[in-house]
Scaffold this motif. Structure first.
Motif, PDB file in Angstrom:
ATOM      1  N   PHE A 275       0.601  -1.324   0.053  1.00  0.00           N
ATOM      2  CA  PHE A 275       0.025  -0.148   0.002  1.00  0.00           C
ATOM      3  C   PHE A 275       0.967   1.278  -0.103  1.00  0.00           C
ATOM      4  O   PHE A 275       1.675   1.374   0.833  1.00  0.00           O
ATOM      5  CB  PHE A 275      -0.994  -0.174   1.092  1.00  0.00           C
ATOM      6  CG  PHE A 275      -1.666   1.103   1.347  1.00  0.00           C
ATOM      7  CD1 PHE A 275      -3.167   1.009   0.735  1.00  0.00           C
ATOM      8  CD2 PHE A 275      -1.469   2.342   1.962  1.00  0.00           C
ATOM      9  CE1 PHE A 275      -4.017   2.063   0.732  1.00  0.00           C
ATOM     10  CE2 PHE A 275      -2.419   3.268   2.040  1.00  0.00           C
ATOM     11  CZ  PHE A 275      -3.883   3.312   1.570  1.00  0.00           C
ATOM     12  N   PRO A 276       0.571   2.190  -1.005  1.00  0.00           N
ATOM     13  CA  PRO A 276      -0.422   2.328  -1.842  1.00  0.00           C
ATOM     14  C   PRO A 276      -0.231   1.972  -3.012  1.00  0.00           C
ATOM     15  O   PRO A 276      -1.085   2.106  -4.043  1.00  0.00           O
ATOM     16  CB  PRO A 276      -0.844   3.893  -1.757  1.00  0.00           C
ATOM     17  CG  PRO A 276       0.463   4.494  -1.667  1.00  0.00           C
ATOM     18  CD  PRO A 276       1.136   3.416  -0.846  1.00  0.00           C
ATOM     19  N   ALA A 277       0.655   1.099  -3.313  1.00  0.00           N
ATOM     20  CA  ALA A 277       1.259   0.598  -4.633  1.00  0.00           C
ATOM     21  C   ALA A 277       0.404  -0.427  -4.876  1.00  0.00           C
ATOM     22  O   ALA A 277       0.148  -1.292  -3.970  1.00  0.00           O
ATOM     23  CB  ALA A 277       2.617   0.504  -4.900  1.00  0.00           C
ATOM     24  N   LEU A 278       0.158  -0.722  -6.158  1.00  0.00           N
ATOM     25  CA  LEU A 278      -0.423  -1.931  -6.871  1.00  0.00           C
ATOM     26  C   LEU A 278       0.668  -2.808  -7.641  1.00  0.00           C
ATOM     27  O   LEU A 278       0.741  -3.897  -7.519  1.00  0.00           O
ATOM     28  CB  LEU A 278      -1.661  -1.919  -7.559  1.00  0.00           C
ATOM     29  CG  LEU A 278      -2.757  -1.169  -6.955  1.00  0.00           C
ATOM     30  CD1 LEU A 278      -3.674  -0.296  -7.750  1.00  0.00           C
ATOM     31  CD2 LEU A 278      -3.522  -2.379  -6.343  1.00  0.00           C
ATOM     32  N   ILE A 279       1.428  -1.978  -8.459  1.00  0.00           N
ATOM     33  CA  ILE A 279       2.498  -2.577  -9.173  1.00  0.00           C
ATOM     34  C   ILE A 279       3.764  -1.291  -8.890  1.00  0.00           C
ATOM     35  O   ILE A 279       3.739  -0.416  -9.737  1.00  0.00           O
ATOM     36  CB  ILE A 279       2.424  -2.654 -10.620  1.00  0.00           C
ATOM     37  CG1 ILE A 279       1.105  -3.571 -10.943  1.00  0.00           C
ATOM     38  CG2 ILE A 279       3.424  -3.161 -11.335  1.00  0.00           C
ATOM     39  CD1 ILE A 279       0.832  -3.798 -12.408  1.00  0.00           C
TER      40      ILE A 279
END
Length: 341
Positions: A275-279
Protein backbone atom coordinates in the motif's frame (compact mmCIF):
# COMPACT_ATOMS: atom_id res chain seq x y z
CA UNK A 1 -11.43 6.57 0.89
CA UNK A 2 -12.97 4.73 -2.07
CA UNK A 3 -9.54 3.96 -3.45
CA UNK A 4 -8.37 2.49 -0.14
CA UNK A 5 -11.59 0.47 0.19
CA UNK A 6 -11.10 -1.05 -3.22
CA UNK A 7 -7.45 -1.76 -2.52
CA UNK A 8 -8.57 -3.75 0.53
CA UNK A 9 -11.28 -5.56 -1.46
CA UNK A 10 -8.76 -6.32 -4.22
CA UNK A 11 -6.47 -7.97 -1.65
CA UNK A 12 -9.40 -9.76 -0.01
CA UNK A 13 -10.58 -11.32 -3.27
CA UNK A 14 -7.10 -12.64 -4.01
CA UNK A 15 -6.83 -13.97 -0.46
CA UNK A 16 -10.20 -15.71 -0.76
CA UNK A 17 -9.08 -17.35 -3.99
CA UNK A 18 -5.85 -18.58 -2.42
CA UNK A 19 -7.74 -20.03 0.56
CA UNK A 20 -10.56 -21.68 -1.34
CA UNK A 21 -8.82 -22.91 -4.49
CA UNK A 22 -5.59 -23.53 -2.60
CA UNK A 23 -6.74 -26.76 -0.98
CA UNK A 24 -7.89 -28.47 -4.18
CA UNK A 25 -4.80 -27.29 -6.07
CA UNK A 26 -2.72 -28.72 -3.23
CA UNK A 27 -4.69 -31.96 -3.24
CA UNK A 28 -4.24 -32.32 -7.00
CA UNK A 29 -0.50 -31.79 -6.65
CA UNK A 30 -0.37 -34.54 -4.02
CA UNK A 31 -2.28 -36.98 -6.26
CA UNK A 32 0.71 -39.00 -7.56
CA UNK A 33 2.38 -39.07 -4.14
CA UNK A 34 -0.53 -40.02 -1.88
CA UNK A 35 -2.60 -42.33 -4.11
CA UNK A 36 -1.60 -46.01 -4.10
CA UNK A 37 -4.32 -47.25 -6.44
CA UNK A 38 -7.11 -45.99 -8.67
CA UNK A 39 -9.61 -45.86 -5.81
CA UNK A 40 -7.31 -43.52 -3.89
CA UNK A 41 -7.01 -41.30 -6.97
CA UNK A 42 -10.77 -41.13 -7.30
CA UNK A 43 -11.13 -40.20 -3.64
CA UNK A 44 -8.61 -37.37 -4.09
CA UNK A 45 -10.36 -36.09 -7.21
CA UNK A 46 -13.79 -36.24 -5.59
CA UNK A 47 -12.51 -34.58 -2.40
CA UNK A 48 -12.51 -31.33 -4.35
CA UNK A 49 -15.16 -32.34 -6.87
CA UNK A 50 -18.11 -30.28 -5.57
CA UNK A 51 -15.95 -27.23 -4.88
CA UNK A 52 -13.18 -26.62 -7.43
CA UNK A 53 -15.18 -24.79 -10.10
CA UNK A 54 -16.96 -22.61 -7.55
CA UNK A 55 -13.63 -21.79 -5.92
CA UNK A 56 -12.28 -20.47 -9.20
CA UNK A 57 -15.07 -17.89 -9.30
CA UNK A 58 -12.92 -15.94 -6.83
CA UNK A 59 -10.10 -15.82 -9.39
CA UNK A 60 -12.50 -14.42 -11.98
CA UNK A 61 -13.76 -11.92 -9.39
CA UNK A 62 -10.22 -10.81 -8.52
CA UNK A 63 -9.41 -10.36 -12.20
CA UNK A 64 -12.70 -8.54 -12.79
CA UNK A 65 -12.07 -6.14 -9.91
CA UNK A 66 -8.56 -5.45 -11.23
CA UNK A 67 -10.05 -4.64 -14.64
CA UNK A 68 -12.90 -2.45 -13.37
CA UNK A 69 -11.31 -0.70 -10.36
CA UNK A 70 -7.70 -0.42 -11.55
CA UNK A 71 -7.71 -0.52 -15.39
CA UNK A 72 -4.06 0.55 -15.90
CA UNK A 73 -2.96 -2.25 -13.55
CA UNK A 74 -4.97 -4.78 -15.54
CA UNK A 75 -3.51 -3.44 -18.81
CA UNK A 76 0.06 -3.64 -17.52
CA UNK A 77 -0.40 -7.13 -16.07
CA UNK A 78 -1.95 -8.63 -19.18
CA UNK A 79 0.63 -7.13 -21.49
CA UNK A 80 3.84 -7.42 -19.48
CA UNK A 81 2.93 -10.74 -17.83
CA UNK A 82 1.09 -12.19 -20.80
CA UNK A 83 3.07 -15.43 -21.02
CA UNK A 84 2.79 -16.18 -17.30
CA UNK A 85 -0.94 -15.44 -17.26
CA UNK A 86 -1.55 -17.61 -20.32
CA UNK A 87 0.36 -20.45 -18.65
CA UNK A 88 -1.87 -20.00 -15.59
CA UNK A 89 -5.00 -20.01 -17.73
CA UNK A 90 -4.03 -23.10 -19.72
CA UNK A 91 -2.99 -24.96 -16.55
CA UNK A 92 -6.41 -24.32 -15.01
CA UNK A 93 -8.16 -25.34 -18.25
CA UNK A 94 -6.19 -28.61 -18.48
CA UNK A 95 -6.94 -29.31 -14.82
CA UNK A 96 -10.66 -28.70 -15.29
CA UNK A 97 -10.76 -30.96 -18.35
CA UNK A 98 -8.88 -33.69 -16.47
CA UNK A 99 -11.67 -33.92 -13.89
CA UNK A 100 -14.23 -34.66 -16.58
CA UNK A 101 -12.23 -36.72 -19.09
CA UNK A 102 -10.36 -39.08 -16.78
CA UNK A 103 -13.30 -41.45 -16.32
CA UNK A 104 -14.60 -41.38 -19.90
CA UNK A 105 -12.54 -44.46 -20.86
CA UNK A 106 -11.35 -47.39 -18.73
CA UNK A 107 -7.85 -47.85 -20.16
CA UNK A 108 -4.97 -47.30 -17.68
CA UNK A 109 -3.03 -45.34 -20.30
CA UNK A 110 -5.93 -42.95 -20.77
CA UNK A 111 -6.24 -42.36 -17.03
CA UNK A 112 -2.50 -41.92 -16.63
CA UNK A 113 -2.52 -39.13 -19.22
CA UNK A 114 -5.22 -37.22 -17.38
CA UNK A 115 -3.62 -37.89 -13.99
CA UNK A 116 -0.46 -36.21 -15.33
CA UNK A 117 -2.54 -33.32 -16.68
CA UNK A 118 -4.26 -32.97 -13.32
CA UNK A 119 -0.94 -32.89 -11.50
CA UNK A 120 0.61 -30.29 -13.82
CA UNK A 121 -2.59 -28.22 -13.85
CA UNK A 122 -2.63 -28.25 -10.04
CA UNK A 123 1.08 -27.64 -9.35
CA UNK A 124 1.71 -24.88 -11.88
CA UNK A 125 -0.86 -22.25 -10.71
CA UNK A 126 0.48 -21.82 -7.15
CA UNK A 127 4.04 -21.52 -8.47
CA UNK A 128 3.02 -18.94 -11.08
CA UNK A 129 0.91 -16.97 -8.61
CA UNK A 130 3.69 -16.97 -6.02
CA UNK A 131 6.26 -15.84 -8.57
CA UNK A 132 3.96 -13.06 -9.79
CA UNK A 133 3.12 -11.68 -6.36
CA UNK A 134 6.72 -11.89 -5.15
CA UNK A 135 7.79 -9.83 -8.16
CA UNK A 136 5.11 -7.25 -7.40
CA UNK A 137 6.45 -7.07 -3.85
CA UNK A 138 9.98 -6.28 -5.01
CA UNK A 139 8.95 -4.19 -8.00
CA UNK A 140 8.94 -4.89 -11.72
CA UNK A 141 10.61 -2.96 -14.59
CA UNK A 142 7.60 -0.72 -15.24
CA UNK A 143 8.25 2.35 -17.39
CA UNK A 144 6.50 5.72 -17.43
CA UNK A 145 3.97 4.42 -19.98
CA UNK A 146 2.88 1.53 -17.77
CA UNK A 147 4.74 -1.08 -19.86
CA UNK A 148 6.45 -3.95 -18.03
CA UNK A 149 9.76 -4.93 -19.61
CA UNK A 150 11.69 -8.16 -19.28
CA UNK A 151 9.19 -10.94 -19.96
CA UNK A 152 8.72 -14.18 -18.04
CA UNK A 153 12.44 -14.92 -17.65
CA UNK A 154 12.90 -11.69 -15.76
CA UNK A 155 10.29 -12.90 -13.27
CA UNK A 156 12.26 -16.08 -12.53
CA UNK A 157 14.68 -14.36 -10.18
CA UNK A 158 15.64 -15.85 -6.77
CA UNK A 159 13.04 -13.85 -4.85
CA UNK A 160 10.30 -14.62 -7.36
CA UNK A 161 11.12 -18.34 -7.25
CA UNK A 162 11.09 -18.21 -3.44
CA UNK A 163 7.57 -16.79 -3.63
CA UNK A 164 6.51 -19.58 -5.98
CA UNK A 165 7.96 -22.20 -3.64
CA UNK A 166 6.24 -20.65 -0.62
CA UNK A 167 2.84 -20.65 -2.34
CA UNK A 168 3.31 -24.26 -3.46
CA UNK A 169 4.17 -25.42 0.07
CA UNK A 170 1.25 -23.49 1.60
CA UNK A 171 -1.15 -25.03 -0.91
CA UNK A 172 0.30 -28.52 -0.39
CA UNK A 173 -0.27 -28.17 3.35
CA UNK A 174 -3.79 -26.85 2.78
CA UNK A 175 -4.57 -29.72 0.41
CA UNK A 176 -3.14 -32.43 2.69
CA UNK A 177 -5.29 -31.20 5.57
CA UNK A 178 -8.36 -31.18 3.34
CA UNK A 179 -7.69 -34.76 2.26
CA UNK A 180 -7.29 -35.76 5.91
CA UNK A 181 -10.80 -34.35 6.46
CA UNK A 182 -12.54 -35.69 3.37
CA UNK A 183 -10.98 -39.05 2.55
CA UNK A 184 -11.55 -42.28 4.51
CA UNK A 185 -9.32 -44.87 6.10
CA UNK A 186 -5.64 -45.22 5.35
CA UNK A 187 -5.66 -42.48 2.71
CA UNK A 188 -6.80 -39.99 5.34
CA UNK A 189 -4.05 -41.16 7.70
CA UNK A 190 -1.41 -40.79 4.97
CA UNK A 191 -2.63 -37.28 4.18
CA UNK A 192 -2.45 -36.37 7.87
CA UNK A 193 1.11 -37.71 8.14
CA UNK A 194 2.13 -35.71 5.07
CA UNK A 195 0.63 -32.56 6.62
CA UNK A 196 2.62 -33.11 9.81
CA UNK A 197 5.84 -33.53 7.80
CA UNK A 198 5.09 -30.45 5.70
CA UNK A 199 4.63 -28.19 8.75
CA UNK A 200 8.36 -27.64 9.52
CA UNK A 201 9.01 -27.22 5.79
CA UNK A 202 6.36 -24.49 5.71
CA UNK A 203 7.88 -22.79 8.77
CA UNK A 204 11.30 -22.77 7.08
CA UNK A 205 9.81 -21.46 3.81
CA UNK A 206 7.97 -18.62 5.60
CA UNK A 207 11.07 -17.57 7.57
CA UNK A 208 13.30 -17.74 4.49
CA UNK A 209 10.82 -15.68 2.48
CA UNK A 210 10.59 -13.05 5.24
CA UNK A 211 14.39 -12.72 5.34
CA UNK A 212 14.56 -12.41 1.56
CA UNK A 213 11.69 -9.90 1.68
CA UNK A 214 13.63 -7.69 4.09
CA UNK A 215 16.64 -7.82 1.77
CA UNK A 216 14.92 -7.52 -1.63
CA UNK A 217 11.88 -5.29 -1.05
CA UNK A 218 10.55 -2.24 0.78
CA UNK A 219 7.59 -4.24 2.07
CA UNK A 220 8.43 -3.55 5.70
CA UNK A 221 8.36 0.24 5.29
CA UNK A 222 4.66 0.60 6.11
CA UNK A 223 5.12 -1.56 9.20
CA UNK A 224 8.08 0.50 10.44
CA UNK A 225 6.09 3.70 9.98
CA UNK A 226 3.01 2.29 11.72
CA UNK A 227 3.91 -0.61 14.07
CA UNK A 228 0.21 -1.23 14.82
CA UNK A 229 -0.01 -2.81 11.38
CA UNK A 230 2.13 -5.65 12.73
CA UNK A 231 -1.05 -6.93 14.37
CA UNK A 232 -1.76 -8.58 11.01
CA UNK A 233 0.97 -11.08 11.96
CA UNK A 234 -1.44 -12.54 14.51
CA UNK A 235 -3.14 -14.33 11.63
CA UNK A 236 -0.17 -16.15 10.04
CA UNK A 237 1.80 -16.70 13.25
CA UNK A 238 -1.24 -17.79 15.24
CA UNK A 239 -2.40 -19.92 12.33
CA UNK A 240 0.92 -21.75 12.08
CA UNK A 241 1.03 -22.46 15.82
CA UNK A 242 -2.60 -23.51 16.06
CA UNK A 243 -2.22 -25.66 12.97
CA UNK A 244 0.45 -27.76 14.66
CA UNK A 245 -1.56 -28.00 17.89
CA UNK A 246 -4.64 -29.21 16.02
CA UNK A 247 -2.65 -31.71 13.96
CA UNK A 248 -1.19 -33.15 17.16
CA UNK A 249 -4.74 -33.77 18.39
CA UNK A 250 -5.91 -34.91 14.91
CA UNK A 251 -8.45 -32.11 14.82
CA UNK A 252 -8.26 -31.76 11.07
CA UNK A 253 -10.99 -29.16 10.67
CA UNK A 254 -9.23 -26.92 13.17
CA UNK A 255 -5.91 -27.47 11.41
CA UNK A 256 -7.47 -26.64 8.02
CA UNK A 257 -9.06 -23.44 9.40
CA UNK A 258 -5.67 -22.50 10.87
CA UNK A 259 -4.06 -23.11 7.48
CA UNK A 260 -6.68 -20.83 5.91
CA UNK A 261 -5.84 -18.14 8.48
CA UNK A 262 -2.16 -18.52 7.63
CA UNK A 263 -2.80 -18.03 3.91
CA UNK A 264 -5.02 -15.01 4.61
CA UNK A 265 -2.38 -13.52 6.90
CA UNK A 266 0.49 -14.06 4.47
CA UNK A 267 -1.53 -12.49 1.64
CA UNK A 268 -2.53 -9.43 3.65
CA UNK A 269 0.98 -9.02 5.03
CA UNK A 270 2.11 -8.53 1.45
CA UNK A 271 -0.87 -6.39 0.41
CA UNK A 272 -0.50 -4.03 3.39
CA UNK A 273 3.22 -3.78 2.73
CA UNK A 274 2.50 -2.75 -0.88
CA UNK A 275 0.00 0.00 0.00
CA UNK A 276 -0.60 2.37 -1.75
CA UNK A 277 1.21 0.74 -4.69
CA UNK A 278 -0.39 -1.95 -6.83
CA UNK A 279 2.56 -2.48 -9.16
CA UNK A 280 5.75 -0.84 -7.87
CA UNK A 281 8.27 0.18 -10.52
CA UNK A 282 11.85 -0.97 -9.99
CA UNK A 283 13.03 1.56 -12.61
CA UNK A 284 11.61 4.68 -10.96
CA UNK A 285 9.25 4.76 -7.94
CA UNK A 286 7.44 7.71 -9.55
CA UNK A 287 6.33 5.39 -12.37
CA UNK A 288 4.62 2.93 -10.00
CA UNK A 289 0.92 2.23 -10.43
CA UNK A 290 -0.84 3.15 -7.20
CA UNK A 291 -4.40 3.54 -5.93
CA UNK A 292 -4.06 7.26 -6.68
CA UNK A 293 -3.01 7.14 -10.33
CA UNK A 294 -4.54 3.85 -11.50
CA UNK A 295 -8.14 3.86 -10.26
CA UNK A 296 -11.40 4.24 -12.12
CA UNK A 297 -13.68 7.21 -11.63
CA UNK A 298 -15.40 7.70 -8.23
CA UNK A 299 -18.76 6.95 -9.84
CA UNK A 300 -17.50 3.60 -11.15
CA UNK A 301 -16.09 2.68 -7.74
CA UNK A 302 -19.38 3.61 -6.01
CA UNK A 303 -21.47 1.53 -8.42
CA UNK A 304 -19.13 -1.43 -8.05
CA UNK A 305 -19.17 -1.14 -4.27
CA UNK A 306 -22.96 -1.32 -4.31
CA UNK A 307 -22.84 -4.45 -6.48
CA UNK A 308 -20.24 -6.05 -4.21
CA UNK A 309 -22.27 -5.32 -1.07
CA UNK A 310 -25.28 -7.06 -2.64
CA UNK A 311 -23.77 -10.06 -4.39
CA UNK A 312 -20.69 -11.06 -2.38
CA UNK A 313 -22.83 -12.02 0.67
CA UNK A 314 -25.00 -14.12 -1.66
CA UNK A 315 -21.94 -15.91 -3.06
CA UNK A 316 -20.57 -16.46 0.44
CA UNK A 317 -23.90 -17.85 1.64
CA UNK A 318 -24.09 -20.20 -1.33
CA UNK A 319 -20.56 -21.46 -0.83
CA UNK A 320 -21.18 -21.92 2.89
CA UNK A 321 -24.20 -24.06 2.01
CA UNK A 322 -22.15 -26.13 -0.46
CA UNK A 323 -19.38 -26.73 2.08
CA UNK A 324 -21.91 -27.64 4.77
CA UNK A 325 -23.64 -30.08 2.41
CA UNK A 326 -20.59 -31.81 0.94
CA UNK A 327 -17.67 -31.26 3.31
CA UNK A 328 -17.95 -34.59 5.11
CA UNK A 329 -15.81 -37.71 4.98
CA UNK A 330 -16.48 -39.68 1.81
CA UNK A 331 -17.40 -43.33 1.47
CA UNK A 332 -17.70 -45.88 -1.34
CA UNK A 333 -21.19 -44.60 -2.00
CA UNK A 334 -19.72 -41.29 -3.11
CA UNK A 335 -17.57 -43.04 -5.70
CA UNK A 336 -20.53 -45.10 -6.91
CA UNK A 337 -22.60 -41.96 -7.52
CA UNK A 338 -23.16 -41.50 -11.26
CA UNK A 339 -21.85 -37.91 -11.22
CA UNK A 340 -18.64 -38.85 -9.37
CA UNK A 341 -15.26 -38.45 -11.09
Amino acid sequence: MLESTWFFLWGLLWAMYFVLDGFDLGAGTLLPFLAQNDTDKRYILNAGGPFWDGNEVWLISAGGVTFAAFPPVYASMFSGLYTALMLLLFALIIRGVSFEFRGKLDGPGWRKIWDCCHFVGSALPPILLGVAFANFFQGVPLDENGVIHGGIWHLLNPYGLAGGLLFLIMFLMHGALWLAIRTPGELSHRAGRVAVKLWPVLIFAVLAFLIMTAMATKLFSNYLQNPLLLLILILPVGGLVQMRVCMGKQRWWGAWASSAATILGVTFFGVIGLFPALIPSSLNPAWSLTIYNATSSPLTLKIMLTVVCIFVPIVLAYQFWVYTLFAKKMSQDDLDYEEAY
